[in-house]
Design a protein around this motif. Structure first.
Motif, PDB file in Angstrom:
ATOM      1  N   GLY A 140     -22.949  69.207  15.484  1.00  0.00           N
ATOM      2  CA  GLY A 140     -23.330  68.902  14.225  1.00  0.00           C
ATOM      3  C   GLY A 140     -23.967  70.092  13.800  1.00  0.00           C
ATOM      4  O   GLY A 140     -23.812  71.136  14.007  1.00  0.00           O
ATOM      5  N   ARG A 141     -24.848  69.872  12.465  1.00  0.00           N
ATOM      6  CA  ARG A 141     -25.706  71.051  11.901  1.00  0.00           C
ATOM      7  C   ARG A 141     -26.644  71.336  12.807  1.00  0.00           C
ATOM      8  O   ARG A 141     -27.624  70.492  12.799  1.00  0.00           O
ATOM      9  CB  ARG A 141     -26.018  70.832  10.482  1.00  0.00           C
ATOM     10  CG  ARG A 141     -24.724  70.539   9.737  1.00  0.00           C
ATOM     11  CD  ARG A 141     -24.887  70.055   8.203  1.00  0.00           C
ATOM     12  NE  ARG A 141     -26.126  70.490   7.419  1.00  0.00           N
ATOM     13  CZ  ARG A 141     -27.097  69.610   7.393  1.00  0.00           C
ATOM     14  NH1 ARG A 141     -26.714  68.306   7.358  1.00  0.00           N
ATOM     15  NH2 ARG A 141     -28.246  70.058   6.760  1.00  0.00           N
ATOM     16  N   THR A 199     -26.426  66.291  18.285  1.00  0.00           N
ATOM     17  CA  THR A 199     -25.924  66.178  16.929  1.00  0.00           C
ATOM     18  C   THR A 199     -27.182  65.959  16.182  1.00  0.00           C
ATOM     19  O   THR A 199     -28.248  65.180  16.550  1.00  0.00           O
ATOM     20  CB  THR A 199     -25.203  64.806  16.879  1.00  0.00           C
ATOM     21  OG1 THR A 199     -23.861  64.980  17.710  1.00  0.00           O
ATOM     22  CG2 THR A 199     -24.861  64.788  15.344  1.00  0.00           C
ATOM     23  N   THR A 200     -27.513  66.699  14.997  1.00  0.00           N
ATOM     24  CA  THR A 200     -28.509  66.477  14.067  1.00  0.00           C
ATOM     25  C   THR A 200     -28.379  65.014  13.540  1.00  0.00           C
ATOM     26  O   THR A 200     -27.502  64.428  13.262  1.00  0.00           O
ATOM     27  CB  THR A 200     -28.320  67.366  12.782  1.00  0.00           C
ATOM     28  OG1 THR A 200     -29.575  67.223  12.037  1.00  0.00           O
ATOM     29  CG2 THR A 200     -27.227  67.372  12.199  1.00  0.00           C
ATOM     30  N   ASN A 201     -29.660  64.435  13.102  1.00  0.00           N
ATOM     31  CA  ASN A 201     -29.865  63.216  12.499  1.00  0.00           C
ATOM     32  C   ASN A 201     -30.171  63.238  10.873  1.00  0.00           C
ATOM     33  O   ASN A 201     -30.427  62.361  10.478  1.00  0.00           O
ATOM     34  CB  ASN A 201     -30.876  62.304  13.137  1.00  0.00           C
ATOM     35  CG  ASN A 201     -30.638  62.066  14.630  1.00  0.00           C
ATOM     36  OD1 ASN A 201     -29.277  61.711  14.956  1.00  0.00           O
ATOM     37  ND2 ASN A 201     -31.419  62.299  15.827  1.00  0.00           N
ATOM     38  N   VAL A 255     -32.542  71.173   7.704  1.00  0.00           N
ATOM     39  CA  VAL A 255     -32.572  70.037   9.029  1.00  0.00           C
ATOM     40  C   VAL A 255     -34.115  69.920   9.312  1.00  0.00           C
ATOM     41  O   VAL A 255     -34.745  71.026   9.663  1.00  0.00           O
ATOM     42  CB  VAL A 255     -31.772  70.389  10.132  1.00  0.00           C
ATOM     43  CG1 VAL A 255     -32.042  69.313  10.969  1.00  0.00           C
ATOM     44  CG2 VAL A 255     -30.266  70.563   9.799  1.00  0.00           C
ATOM     45  N   ARG A 264     -18.560  71.572  18.116  1.00  0.00           N
ATOM     46  CA  ARG A 264     -18.052  70.582  17.332  1.00  0.00           C
ATOM     47  C   ARG A 264     -18.866  69.090  17.582  1.00  0.00           C
ATOM     48  O   ARG A 264     -18.687  68.289  16.553  1.00  0.00           O
ATOM     49  CB  ARG A 264     -16.521  70.130  17.536  1.00  0.00           C
ATOM     50  CG  ARG A 264     -16.128  69.731  19.122  1.00  0.00           C
ATOM     51  CD  ARG A 264     -14.491  69.266  19.000  1.00  0.00           C
ATOM     52  NE  ARG A 264     -14.225  69.072  20.626  1.00  0.00           N
ATOM     53  CZ  ARG A 264     -13.851  69.875  21.460  1.00  0.00           C
ATOM     54  NH1 ARG A 264     -13.791  71.297  21.183  1.00  0.00           N
ATOM     55  NH2 ARG A 264     -13.297  69.294  22.737  1.00  0.00           N
ATOM     56  N   PRO A 295     -29.411  63.594   7.075  1.00  0.00           N
ATOM     57  CA  PRO A 295     -28.362  63.453   5.910  1.00  0.00           C
ATOM     58  C   PRO A 295     -27.597  64.530   5.749  1.00  0.00           C
ATOM     59  O   PRO A 295     -28.172  65.699   5.600  1.00  0.00           O
ATOM     60  CB  PRO A 295     -28.966  62.640   4.826  1.00  0.00           C
ATOM     61  CG  PRO A 295     -30.229  62.233   5.539  1.00  0.00           C
ATOM     62  CD  PRO A 295     -30.729  63.208   6.451  1.00  0.00           C
ATOM     63  N   ALA A 296     -26.530  64.435   5.568  1.00  0.00           N
ATOM     64  CA  ALA A 296     -25.567  65.711   5.382  1.00  0.00           C
ATOM     65  C   ALA A 296     -25.635  66.481   4.127  1.00  0.00           C
ATOM     66  O   ALA A 296     -25.517  67.625   3.844  1.00  0.00           O
ATOM     67  CB  ALA A 296     -24.107  65.294   5.500  1.00  0.00           C
ATOM     68  N   ASP A 297     -26.383  65.826   3.110  1.00  0.00           N
ATOM     69  CA  ASP A 297     -26.775  66.761   1.815  1.00  0.00           C
ATOM     70  C   ASP A 297     -27.789  67.264   1.712  1.00  0.00           C
ATOM     71  O   ASP A 297     -28.433  67.805   0.746  1.00  0.00           O
ATOM     72  CB  ASP A 297     -26.573  65.275   0.452  1.00  0.00           C
ATOM     73  CG  ASP A 297     -27.570  64.388   0.690  1.00  0.00           C
ATOM     74  OD1 ASP A 297     -28.108  64.098   1.742  1.00  0.00           O
ATOM     75  OD2 ASP A 297     -27.666  63.400  -0.114  1.00  0.00           O
TER      76      ASP A 297
END
Length: 375
Positions: free
Chosen positions: A371-372, A276-278, A286, A368, A280-282
């Motif tokens: 993450g990104r 999973t990427t760490n 990455v 799933r 932030p979603a915004d």
């Protein structure tokens, strides 16, 4: 060798080897400058190791086990492979130490790590070890009978609350308070539980009749809980999974077979966290240091099909997961419990090393969850 092979049918052997193959024999690499190394963290009677050594002709396997009887049997079974196999007697949370010594790359990493968790066929089938509720035996349950508390000692000395906690946490037993209360009352009345059959009788008397009609033998959760407590299995596993992940090279793989939900939860959480990427979603991109360091190979946990279960009934509860390392552990270490980093933490003393003839014991769900993903 015949005895070990007949007593042990490795679970999902071919599927495990298929999952390990890209790390041991990368596509397009017909020749390698180094000999690939696999660490089998749960050697047992050597079934998975034998399969790997047979299929991958240039492979070296280091087998870890805390049980000296397992090492002796597996070493006899695998003697024909010569120095392509070595055994180390220790617990598998020392996988990083073993990897540092065995690394063909000089950086403490190996090509792959395999874990087949839980009690081995050797231990389960030996009535005197006390792992099985199907035979009357002393309540030992130690994987290494040379050290540590037995299940009998726990039942003889722990108070009702502690016994109840063990059964509830490690066995997920709904009736843990009732069972613990019965055990302690019998002890206080001068009739302590003293055998596996005695423990089975206590569980049967404590579990309501309606609950005994489904779910198999009602004693299985109690026996599981005591075995886990005796051998500190979850504590060992919590440390071992990140150390294993930090011991494989980029492109290397960790393959794990679990047999109950507590084990599988630890494995799943470690793998999903690494995939999973760490960032932030915004963020519009990455950053490299926030990119996943693992790629999940299996889609959730794979299970044994009907054919496998018919051939090997012990495969019924298996949950198989695998992950590939994408970034070096030096840049992206899997964190260990209580450290927040990939740094070493040793809370328990190591088992004393043991030298045996013929062995080396010198211890030294997919998208799933990710993450990104940085591409």
């Amino acid at each position: 060798m015949t005895d070990a092979a007949q007593r042990h049918v490795p679970v999902l052997l071919e599927r495990c080897l298929d999952l390990l193959a890209p790390a041991i024999q990368p596509a397009g690499a017909s020749e390698r400058s180094v000999t690939p190394v696999l660490i089998d963290c749960t050697l047992g009677m050597g079934g998975h190791t034998e399969g790997a050594l047979t299929r991958f002709e240039n492979l070296t396997v280091i087998g870890i086990d805390r049980d000296p009887e397992a090492i002796a049997l597996a070493s006899e079974r695998l003697a024909r492979f010569g120095d392509r196999f070595r055994a180390v007697r220790t617990t598998y949370d020392h996988v990083d130490d073993v990897a540092r010594e065995a690394s063909p790359y000089g950086d403490g990493t190996v090509d792959a790590v395999l874990m087949d968790l839980g009690v081995s066929s050797l231990q389960l089938d030996d009535a005197d070890r006390g792992f099985s509720y199907a035979r009357t035996a002393p309540l030992d349950m130690r994987m290494d009978q040379s050290q540590g508390r037995t299940a009998q000692e726990i039942l003889d000395t722990a108070d009702e609350r502690e016994i109840g906690r063990i059964l509830r946490v490690y066995g997920e037993e709904r009736f843990a308070p009732r069972i613990a209360r019965t055990i302690v009352r019998r002890r206080e009345d001068g009739d302590p539980v003293a055998t596996t059959q005695g423990l089975v009788d206590v569980v049967r008397a404590s579990v309501p009749a309606a609950a005994r009609r489904t779910g198999g033998n009602p004693s299985k959760r109690t026996f599981q809980a005591l075995r886990i407590a005796v051998n500190a299995e979850l504590e060992v596993l919590e440390a071992a999974v990140p150390r294993a992940l930090n011991s494989v090279r980029v492109g290397g793989r960790l393959v794990v077979e679990s047999y109950q939900s507590l084990e599988d939860r630890i494995v799943k959480q470690a793998m999903v966290a690494g995939a999973t990427t760490n960032a932030p979603a915004d963020l519009p991109f990455v950053p490299e240091d926030a990119a996943p360091y693992l790629e999940l190979v299996t889609h959730g946990a794979e299970r044994a099909d009907e054919e496998e279960q018919a051939r090997n009934p012990r495969s019924a509860p298996v949950r198989l997961r695998a992950a590939t390392r994408l970034r070096p552990a030096s840049d992206a270490p899997a964190p260990e419990p209580g450290t927040g980093t990939g740094g070493a933490r040793r809370d328990r003393p190591r088992p004393a090393p043991s030298r045996r003839s013929g062995t080396r014991s010198d211890t030294r769900d997919h998208a799933r969850a990710r993450g990104r993903r940085s591409r």
